[in-house]
Design an enzyme around this catalytic site. Structure first.
Site, mmCIF file in Angstrom:
data_model
loop_
_atom_site.group_PDB
_atom_site.id
_atom_site.type_symbol
_atom_site.label_atom_id
_atom_site.label_comp_id
_atom_site.label_asym_id
_atom_site.label_seq_id
_atom_site.Cartn_x
_atom_site.Cartn_y
_atom_site.Cartn_z
ATOM 1 N N LYS A 217 0.803 -1.384 -0.008
ATOM 2 C CA LYS A 217 0.371 -0.011 0.305
ATOM 3 C C LYS A 217 1.166 1.334 -0.080
ATOM 4 O O LYS A 217 0.460 2.343 -0.913
ATOM 5 C CB LYS A 217 -0.971 0.130 1.151
ATOM 6 C CG LYS A 217 -1.264 1.640 1.034
ATOM 7 C CD LYS A 217 -2.563 2.300 -0.043
ATOM 8 C CE LYS A 217 -3.667 2.215 0.555
ATOM 9 N NZ LYS A 217 -4.015 3.181 1.650
ATOM 10 N N CYS A 271 -3.168 9.494 1.954
ATOM 11 C CA CYS A 271 -3.177 8.958 1.671
ATOM 12 C C CYS A 271 -1.508 9.077 0.439
ATOM 13 O O CYS A 271 -0.029 9.168 1.362
ATOM 14 C CB CYS A 271 -3.068 7.999 0.298
ATOM 15 S SG CYS A 271 -5.300 7.183 1.009
#
Length: 412
Positions: A217, A271
């Site tokens: 991720k 993010c």
């Protein structure tokens, strides 16, 4: 284990999701639509109260309709107390630590959630960490669960399955994107795969170990951040050369193996603006390209402010209107938003700064007055187009007639 697998295949499991934010709420809806009985838990009583009334508290296309559908079906239940469950999914924030010299992950929300789960944890339960975290965090979570519950780690399952969605189309991507499932126990990963296979309609669920899943991720978002940094660095260089960076990129991308991204106001959100630092945090000597890319993107808002200040000849009597405060088009999420940083720096320089953020219904946010597009065009002496919301695209011709700094190349 066989009975657990059968329950998963028949969607007879009870799933509790901790955190009803931008990821946890859509995930709850997606699992409920897949046929599971889902409890949506949050420590914020106002959030649960709002959800129980039939309304969501975030802006995300199509989510309200899907929420009402699952709420009315009885498959999704907002709760303010944790109950025993077959599966617990932790989807809580992982921001930076406040008042820290370097950017270090604040894992206190994950730790608190794990301690809460431990109070109701039973043997054979599955605990999934969906929050984006530095490597080794899933092991930390497992340690907490084992210590606080008194249940040996070989008698419950811990997995990391990071979300990988795009705000503005979260529900669609939850149900269609590939997923990465990581665990130190193969049987736990395979069990989790059955559960996610029921939700993921077209994507594939891949199994690996927990540390690889954590890094996957981080690497995905870091890859994008590094490429955006190249585009943003080009914009600074082109400014010094006196050429149009958007025209340059358009021409360079005519090459069959070149695909330069479009520069913007910077990089925001929870993010791309955050995850690369989690790698730098753990590998400060090795992550040199990653660190430099982050610094380039973090600098872009200040570069824009300096250009605006130069254009306006530092006339602090002027009112500057910021068009768009969210970090992505057509959402209300202001986390790590470069547009917010532009507004704040301009205000610190002495300008009167107002804003138009059509996805936020408040009259004021972070002490900035919010206006409709029509009102801000009337009240501003100068505009900064910082985000490409649809309403701005629909009024490009009007914006072209104004004194405006276009961070996005939208007016071209």
């Amino acid at each position: 284990m066989r009975s657990l697998l059968e329950k998963a295949q028949n969607r007879e499991l009870k799933i509790t999701i901790l955190g009803m934010g931008y990821i946890g709420l859509p995930t709850s809806i997606a699992f409920a639509r897949a046929g599971f009985n889902v409890n949506g838990f949050d420590v914020n009583e106002e959030v649960i109260k709002t959800l129980k009334s039939g309304h969501i508290h975030i802006v995300e296309p199509s989510l309200q309709e899907a929420f009402v559908e699952t709420l009315n079906s009885g498959k999704l239940k907002p709760v303010d107390m944790l109950e025993k469950s077959d599966v617990f999914i932790i989807s809580v924030p992982t921001p930076f630590k406040k008042d820290h010299e370097t950017k270090i992950a604040d894992l206190s929300y994950v730790q608190s959630a794990a301690k809460e789960v431990a109070k109701v944890l039973e043997k054979n339960n599955l605990v999934i960490l969906e929050s984006t975290v530095p490597p080794m965090t899933t092991k930390m979570m497992t340690d907490i669960l084992e210590k606080e519950s008194g249940i040996s780690r070989d008698q419950f399952m811990s997995v990391h399955c990071p979300e990988r969605v795009l705000p503005g189309r979260i529900l669609y991507e939850l149900e269609h994107n590939d997923r990465i499932i990581g665990s130190e126990r193969r049987d736990a990963a395979e069990y989790t795969k059955i559960i996610y296979d029921a939700m993921v309609k077209e994507g594939t669920c891949y199994i690996t170990d927990d540390i690889t899943a954590e890094m996957c991720k981080l690497v995905e978002n870091t890859f994008r951040d590094v490429n955006i940094a190249f585009a943003n660095e080009l914009s600074v260089i082109c400014d010094k050369l006196g050429i149009d960076v958007f025209e340059l990129i358009k021409l360079a991308n005519k090459h069959p193996r070149v695909n330069i991204l479009t520069p913007g106001a910077g990089v925001g959100g929870h993010c791309l603006a955050v995850d690369p630092w989690f790698i730098v945090e753990r590998f400060p000597k090795e992550a040199n390209v990653i660190r430099e890319a982050r610094l380039i993107n973090d600098y872009k808002p200040r570069f824009i402010v300096n250009k605006v200040d130069e254009i306006l000849k530092a006339d602090k009597s002027l009112t500057i209107g910021i068009l768009g405060l969210a970090y992505k088009p057509n959402i209300d999420d202001l986390r790590e938003s470069p547009a917010m940083e532009i507004a704040e720096i301009l205000r610190d320089k002495g300008y009167k700064v107002i804003a138009c953020e059509p996805n936020v219904s408040k009259k004021e946010v972070h002490e900035f007055e919010l206006y409709s597009l029509g009102d801000i065009l009337e009240k501003s002496d100068y505009l900064v187009l910082a985000q490409g919301h649809d309403i701005f695209k629909e009024n490009v011709d009007i914006l072209k007639s104004k004194r405006i700094y276009d961070c996005l190349g939208l007016l071209k």
